[in-house]
Design an enzyme around this catalytic site. Structure first.
Site: not given
Lengths: 169, 429
Positions: B134, B211, B214, B237, B377
């Site tokens: 991303h 990261d 997600q 999220k 993104c």
């Protein structure tokens, strides 16, 4: 929820411009050619006009790719612009911009846009305004930059509409 | 393919009623949880509870209310730490390893701006990321490399959308100083073996940043097991509030990093010419924080735990499999990513042949079906994959979705094709 996309936008008339565009071709000997792009969508088009001896737009054509809204809008616009003076064309581009931004809603005034008035629904779809406007902004910029020196080919740098971010995560 | 029992499971939906926006809009099909999740009522209640029962500025107050607010934030840190496996040998959650930011992007910027100077990068050094990052785990490193002259190296994908062990071994080497890779792709939905990548990073003496934006909401994440050094994710999220991000780090790593923002509440002492920083996490939390948001993030995690995270994960796998299977069955749709649904964590990217994703999303919106369309993104990824228009549609599921949501998506796609199919065929003819 009554905020969703109006079902009328992708009507038969609109889709006919997508499937059978009349003005999507490479023009020979254009007076002006200008490139426009929506960086966030990838919509791109190159718009060309030929100005006749009477100072009116004799021929309009575009090439490019992108979403159906940007392409149908370009085809409708091309049809509208034939026989207009550059000044009339600029005024129509401004009117179209006001329509899709929801600033002009008076149908009697929008009638001047002919078929392109059917894109009024875009004013309810903020994310698609830049798609619908691409051709019109490209033409307006081209004529405003180039109308002082007819006969020359003004292939100016990119038209860069305000960047709309479409993936904030 | 799902079993009959699994299909029956995803037809049921015992969760929707807990989410006010979904419960109040039964006609709405929300398939964009990878962008932001819906919030359960308990999270909204928690924000209100904070402001109505314990509102005071944490940390500085010497009175009861402020102490309560401080304790509430400390409890939130512990809950978050436990959720991602940030516990010590005795199993006690390490709340002081949890730094609050505004979002995962800010967490990653914090790392790039403060780990970068600590490492002191130069032209012989490399930062390694993957091509599926991303922008929030790409631009901070890209700009750091531009500023320092270090080389930005990309882990690329094989034809099956995997970062192979060979690729990891080849790209992460003696010059690598920092590796930062997403655990789950926000476009492809694939899960990367960040544990193996972390092992390689540590072999060559590099830091490993993950990261988790997600992954944390959808799969069990254990930072001890992964043995990464830092992990970023966001609350919104996983059903928490917008505006709360988390940075977790090993204590020795966070301790060694200089502050990111300076000002109130992040110092021990200040003179006219110098300042002494407060310990982590306060060192990284200048100014008044969104304490109610932190408190509500705890409520979001407590909610997930109360529903049994393993059960939610299994349901999401079934939903993602059903989604992928249905899309694979549509002759005019191309899934961008693995065709095997079991490899998708929440998200499935696809395109309707010859139709721009923005048109697909607009037409789906006519049926109140919400999906994402665009570059997500992740422009370098879409360029790398050479996807038409450099854009895709993306549907992403969460446990509060059900089979009917996915069926409505497919009905909407049929509508897209009924409008566009003729036009696309004509153009190709």
């Amino acid at each position: 929820m009554d905020r969703s996309t109006p079902a009328s936008l992708y009507n038969a008339q609109f889709m006919d411009h997508v499937a059978h565009p009349d003005y999507k071709y490479q023009m020979d000997d254009p007076t002006y050619t200008h490139y426009g792009v929506n960086p966030s969508c990838g919509d791109e088009l190159t718009f060309s006009v030929k100005i006749g001896d009477d100072g009116r737009i004799e021929e309009a054509a575009y090439q490019g790719h992108g979403c159906a809204v940007s392409q149908a809008s370009a085809d409708m616009m091309s049809d509208l612009m034939v026989d207009k003076t550059p000044q009339e064309a600029i005024e129509l581009c401004k009117l179209f911009g006001r329509m899709v931004r929801g600033e002009e809603t008076d149908d009697s005034k929008l009638a001047a846009l002919d078929e392109a008035a059917s894109l009024k629904d875009v004013s309810h779809m903020p994310a698609r305004v830049k798609c619908a406007e691409l051709a019109w902004r490209t033409l307006e910029e081209m004529l405003e930059n180039g109308s002082g020196e007819p006969g020359s080919t003004a292939t100016a740098s990119c038209t860069m509409p305000p960047h709309t971010h479409d993936g904030q995560e | 393919m799902l079993t009959t029992q699994q299909l029956a499971d995803i037809e049921q939906n015992p969760y929707k009623a807990d989410f006010p926006l979904l419960a109040q809009n039964p006609d709405l099909t929300f398939l964009d949880s990878a962008a932001t999740a819906q919030r359960p009522e308990v999270v909204l209640d928690a924000e209100r509870t904070f402001y109505t029962t314990m509102n005071a500025n944490p940390l500085r107050g010497l009175y009861r209310l402020s102490v309560e607010a401080t304790e509430a934030i400390d409890e939130a840190r512990k809950t978050i730490a436990r959720f991602i496996g940030a516990v010590d040998e005795k199993g006690d959650p390490q709340g002081n390893q949890i730094v609050f930011t505004r979002n995962a992007s800010e967490s990653l910027n914090l790392v790039a701006r403060t780990l970068g100077p600590k490492v002191v990068l130069g032209p012989d050094d490399e930062v390694v990321i993957s091509i599926m990052e991303h922008h929030s785990n790409l631009i901070p490193w890209q700009q750091l490399c531009r500023a320092t002259g270090a080389k930005l190296t990309y882990l690329r994908l094989d034809d099956d959308f995997r970062i192979t062990p060979e690729e990891v071994a080849a790209k992460i080497g003696p010059h690598t100083k920092i590796v930062s890779v997403t655990q789950v792709s926000n476009v492809l939905g694939v899960q990367n073996d960040v544990k193996a990548i972390a092992r390689r990073a540590h072999e060559v003496g590099a830091y490993m940043v993950v990261d988790g934006a997600q992954s944390v909401p959808h799969v069990p994440v254990n930072v001890r097991d992964l043995d990464c050094d830092l992990m970023a994710f966001s609350a919104h999220k996983l059903g928490g509030p917008m505006g709360i991000g988390v940075l977790w780090g090993k204590s020795e790593v966070l301790d060694a990093m200089p502050p990111f923002l300076t000002g109130g509440e992040m110092i021990d002492s200040v003179t006219e010419t110098d300042a002494v920083w407060a310990p982590v996490p306060q060192k990284f939390e200048a100014g008044t924080q969104d304490a109610a948001g932190s408190f509500a993030t705890k409520a979001a995690i407590d909610y997930l735990a109360s529903k049994d995270m393993a059960k939610l994960e299994a349901r999401e796998r079934e939903l993602a499999t059903y989604l992928t299977d249905r899309l694979n069955d549509l002759p005019y749709v191309d899934v961008i990513g693995p065709k095997d649904g079991s490899r998708h964590v929440s998200a499935v990217a696809f395109n309707v042949r010859g139709v721009h994703p923005h048109d697909v999303a607009s037409i789906l919106d006519m049926s109140n079906v919400c999906i994402r369309a665009g570059h997500h993104c992740a422009q370098p990824l879409l360029n790398y994959l050479e996807v038409e228009n450099r854009a895709t549609c993306r549907a992403s599921v969460a446990f509060y979705n059900d089979k009917a949501d996915i069926d409505r998506l497919v009905e909407g796609l049929d509508k897209v094709w009924s409008i566009f199919g003729g036009a696309v065929d004509t153009k190709e003819a």
